[in-house]
Design a protein around this motif. Structure first.
Motif: not given
Length: 343
Positions: A199-212, A230-240
């Motif tokens: 699901l995360t892979e699928e949503l990544g194409g239409c919701l940039p920044g999505v994660g769970f 679920m979250f949608v971030r404009e910036q990466p998380l610190p651990l990324e």
């Protein structure tokens, strides 16, 4: 319900905001608290909803005063009543808007309204990583929670509900509950691991920044009913950040963090954690999974400026509810707190 709002970031944002507006037209203390918490987290939502929120606050405050002065019970769930009475004590304008800053590589937020959040399971000392679903405890089948559903329907082959997070600490923060009527406890199976990975892979194409995010039992999961945050971030998380060893850099993260690029590889490791009874936090991203095995809640003493480390904190975010803590915390203190979780 209507077609999926997860088709684009703009569709999602508009649906998220309009859904909150619709909630405020419903009676009840719980939906008001949810609306206020989401508004104080996002300036755009706050600007759009401040007037109706203030109107509802005055209405509900009048209900409280009338009921209590007449010796009657306030018609509210106990948790919601406690939260609302705290809000009455400081007034509508006394709730500060959420603020963010950086402390070197770490992200801090001053999230005032989360100070009023009920503790639920996060205050418990636990053993093991599995507990059977308890129909008498708090769970997502409670009838009053239907008001808090943002969207429901079939998503990537499963029936799911996406609820608003009542006390958000992430952008577009929701709770994804797959097949909630099955009453699955917060224990990740191979099926649901594959589901959320795909699901995360699928949503990544239409919701940039999505994660769970996912908190296992014993890793500050607040509800023992299977769910993903679920979250949608404009910036990466610190651990990324590229600097960390798990991302190919040279600097070791303060607590063990493993990054997996394939679902089978990740499951082999998660299955081993299950066999050993080790709690963990997960962050699913479209190209990878971050896994952080850790000490269980209640097995160590966390600092007074945090209510405990769940997936967001393990990923380098720090949620504070006190202004002085927000202003004064530095990177060294945050490093030390993360290090406490090392097995």
């Amino acid at each position: 319900m209507s077609s999926s709002p997860l088709l684009s970031i703009e569709t999602f944002r508009q649906a998220f905001l309009s859904g909150l507006g619709d909630l405020l037209e419903q009676p009840g203390f719980g939906v008001f608290i949810l609306g206020l918490a989401n508004a104080t987290f996002d300036p755009e939502i706050h600007a759009a909803l401040k007037a109706p929120l203030q109107y509802r606050f005055e209405q509900l405050a009048a209900i409280c005063r009338e009921s209590l002065s007449g010796g009657r019970e306030v018609p509210a769930a106990p948790d919601d009543l406690v939260v609302f009475l705290k809000l009455m004590a400081i007034g509508f304008d006394g709730v500060a808007l959420t603020e963010f800053r950086r402390a070197d590589e770490w992200e801090l937020q001053f999230n005032h309204i989360r100070a009023f959040r009920p503790a639920r399971m996060t205050g418990e000392k636990v053993t093991g990583i599995h507990r059977p679903f308890d129909p008498r405890g708090f769970h997502f089948n409670k009838p009053f929670l239907r008001k808090e559903v943002f969207w429901e329907g079939e998503l990537h082959g499963l029936e799911v509900e996406l609820l608003y997070n009542k006390f958000p600490f992430a952008q577009f923060h929701g709770l994804l509950v797959p097949e909630r009527r099955e009453r699955e406890p917060q224990y990740l199976s191979h099926l649901y691991h594959l589901y959320i990975w795909n699901l995360t892979e699928e949503l990544g194409g239409c919701l940039p920044g999505v994660g769970f995010g996912y908190n296992s039992y014993g890793a500050f999961a607040s509800v023992n009913h299977l769910h993903f945050q679920m979250f949608v971030r404009e910036q990466p998380l610190p651990l990324e950040a590229e600097q960390w060893r798990h991302n190919g850099g040279e600097i070791p993260y303060p607590v063990d963090c493993l990054r997996f690029g394939s679902a089978p590889e990740a499951w082999a490791y998660l299955n081993e954690l299950h066999r050993e009874g080790i709690s963990y936090n997960l962050i699913y991203r479209p190209d990878s999974l971050y896994c952080l095995p850790r000490r269980k809640q209640g097995s160590y003493e966390h600092a007074p400026w945090t209510t405990g480390y769940a997936w967001y904190e393990m990923a380098g975010g720090v949620t504070t509810t006190n202004r002085a803590d927000y202003d004064n915390l530095d990177a060294a203190v945050i490093d030390a707190e993360l290090s406490k979780l090392q097995l």
